[in-house]
Design a protein around this motif. Structure first.
Motif, mmCIF file in Angstrom:
data_model
loop_
_atom_site.group_PDB
_atom_site.id
_atom_site.type_symbol
_atom_site.label_atom_id
_atom_site.label_comp_id
_atom_site.label_asym_id
_atom_site.label_seq_id
_atom_site.Cartn_x
_atom_site.Cartn_y
_atom_site.Cartn_z
ATOM 1 N N ARG A 183 0.853 -1.188 0.000
ATOM 2 C CA ARG A 183 0.000 0.000 0.000
ATOM 3 C C ARG A 183 0.887 1.235 0.000
ATOM 4 N N PRO A 184 0.554 2.229 -0.822
ATOM 5 C CA PRO A 184 1.427 3.405 -0.905
ATOM 6 C C PRO A 184 1.385 4.246 0.367
ATOM 7 N N GLY A 185 2.586 4.707 0.786
ATOM 8 C CA GLY A 185 2.672 5.651 1.883
ATOM 9 C C GLY A 185 2.255 7.035 1.428
ATOM 10 N N VAL A 186 2.410 8.009 2.298
ATOM 11 C CA VAL A 186 1.874 9.339 2.049
ATOM 12 C C VAL A 186 2.461 9.985 0.787
ATOM 13 N N SER A 187 3.719 9.708 0.459
ATOM 14 C CA SER A 187 4.357 10.302 -0.728
ATOM 15 C C SER A 187 4.700 9.258 -1.774
ATOM 16 N N GLU A 188 4.050 8.116 -1.708
ATOM 17 C CA GLU A 188 4.372 7.003 -2.598
ATOM 18 C C GLU A 188 3.305 6.765 -3.660
ATOM 19 N N VAL A 189 3.713 6.042 -4.690
ATOM 20 C CA VAL A 189 2.838 5.708 -5.808
ATOM 21 C C VAL A 189 2.865 4.197 -6.000
ATOM 22 N N LEU A 190 1.700 3.585 -6.081
ATOM 23 C CA LEU A 190 1.600 2.154 -6.392
ATOM 24 C C LEU A 190 1.405 2.013 -7.893
ATOM 25 N N VAL A 191 2.301 1.256 -8.526
ATOM 26 C CA VAL A 191 2.267 1.083 -9.976
ATOM 27 C C VAL A 191 2.017 -0.381 -10.313
ATOM 28 N N LYS A 192 1.036 -0.631 -11.166
ATOM 29 C CA LYS A 192 0.839 -1.959 -11.734
ATOM 30 C C LYS A 192 1.785 -2.075 -12.925
ATOM 31 N N VAL A 193 2.794 -2.917 -12.799
ATOM 32 C CA VAL A 193 3.844 -3.009 -13.809
ATOM 33 C C VAL A 193 3.308 -3.694 -15.067
ATOM 34 N N SER A 194 3.602 -3.101 -16.205
ATOM 35 C CA SER A 194 3.171 -3.660 -17.491
ATOM 36 C C SER A 194 4.284 -4.452 -18.169
ATOM 37 N N ALA A 195 5.512 -3.916 -18.137
ATOM 38 C CA ALA A 195 6.626 -4.552 -18.834
ATOM 39 C C ALA A 195 7.936 -4.165 -18.176
ATOM 40 N N VAL A 196 8.900 -5.073 -18.277
ATOM 41 C CA VAL A 196 10.261 -4.827 -17.788
ATOM 42 C C VAL A 196 11.222 -5.177 -18.912
ATOM 43 N N SER A 197 12.125 -4.258 -19.261
ATOM 44 C CA SER A 197 13.136 -4.580 -20.263
ATOM 45 C C SER A 197 14.428 -4.969 -19.548
ATOM 46 N N LEU A 198 15.147 -5.907 -20.153
ATOM 47 C CA LEU A 198 16.371 -6.433 -19.552
ATOM 48 C C LEU A 198 17.603 -5.731 -20.112
#
Length: 341
Positions: free
Chosen positions: A27-42
């Motif tokens: 869960r995001p803290g007061v200054s945080e952002v929760l991101v649903k990751v779509s892709a990761v490049s290697l």
């Protein structure tokens, strides 16, 4: 009931220590952002960190992977830079916003994702809002995930630390992510690009992206070829992605007043080269440690403006990370992407 997510983790150094685990979505803290990751490049660096640790003080359990794209799912009460639904990408060095990186002579800057900080090979990540940047409008999620390290490294070398001018000569080595981004960025700035590769087939493909010339290092002396192709002028900018003693060849190929950006370590972590031509030609050798967030924002604007499209060799499912790493071992034309969503 808490929502669960999957993520790749390591309990020690070594590819055999990778495992796919499950935990609660943070869960995001007061200054945080929760991101649903779509892709990761290697990146090649990911391979080195997984297999050797690269001398970093990794905190286990450790999540690898530094470059991701995703969609903001939730934000903390004090977040102002993003809102739910925004498309974002990670920043490789999260604390480096602009100017000089954080560090000193004794302890050079090293606080990066998938190094000092955990990485992004996870279905969700929860980061400070300062650790993220807006994704380009013109790229899809797979393409956007390739920007934080490879693209920004090339951009820093050719548009931030030194600036390519029209009709200058740029040499890029190989056809990996940094090299092909360097080709496209230099071309967008009006430069002529020479691609040096060990494959005629890859050289032909690079020419379709805008390379002016290609040199097969397996069949000819690439330094002599650069002399001939430039009427002995040499290269104004060289992306030195090999390192080791290969730096000496780049010094020889550099033009008077040329710039060599040291980026890669394929040939080793110790570099060497002849001091004579270095001094007589006034060559500048600069180390490129990827780049800061402001440069990443400039890059994303340039991507949209010039319609630069990242080159993706292959995409793999999240569960197929080991297969994607095997592809990285073999070498790729451009980038390798792991799709999360």
């Amino acid at each position: 009931m808490s929502k669960l997510m999957k993520y790749w983790t390591m309990d020690a150094i070594g590819r055999d220590r990778l495992s796919l685990a499950t935990t609660e979505v943070p869960r995001p803290g007061v200054s945080e952002v929760l991101v649903k990751v779509s892709a990761v490049s290697l990146n090649y660096r990911d391979k080195l960190v997984i297999e050797t640790g690269m001398g970093l003080s990794l905190a286990f359990p450790f999540v690898p992977g530094s470059d991701m794209s995703g969609v903001v799912e939730a934000v903390g009460a004090a977040v102002t830079r993003f809102k739910p639904g925004d498309r974002v990408i990670s920043t490789f060095a999260p604390d480096w916003v602009d100017g000089l990186n954080v560090g000193n002579a004794r302890q050079p800057p090293s606080k990066t994702l998938a190094g000092f900080y955990p990485g992004v090979l996870s279905e969700y990540v929860c980061f400070s809002e300062e650790w993220l940047s807006a994704a380009p409008h013109s790229l899809d999620d797979d393409e956007a995930s390739t920007l934080p390290c490879a693209a920004l490294t090339a951009w820093s070398a050719l548009a931030e630390r030194s600036i390519v001018r029209p009709d200058q000569i740029v040499v890029v080595h190989g056809t990996g992510g940094v090299a092909l981004f360097g080709l496209q960025i230099a071309k967008a700035q009006g430069a002529r690009v020479i691609v040096v590769s060990g494959s005629d087939e890859k050289i032909a493909r690079a020419k379709t992206l805008g390379a002016t010339h290609g040199v097969n290092r397996q069949t000819e002396d690439w330094v002599e070829a650069v002399y001939q192709l430039t009427d002995n002028r040499g290269a104004d900018h060289i992306l030195e992605t090999i390192g080791g003693t290969h730096l000496g060849q780049s010094i020889k190929a550099a033009a008077v007043g040329g710039h060599i950006s040291v980026i890669g370590v394929f040939d080793g972590f110790e570099i060497s080269g002849p001091v004579g031509p270095l001094m007589l030609k006034g060559v500048t050798i600069q180390g490129i440690g990827v780049g800061h967030r402001r440069a990443l924002e400039n890059l994303t604007n340039a991507i949209d403006q010039h319609k630069i499209k990242p080159v993706i060799d292959a995409c793999y499912a999240f569960a197929d990370l080991p297969v994607a790493l095997n592809h990285l071992d073999r070498g790729a034309f451009g980038k390798i992407v792991v799709r999360i969503a």
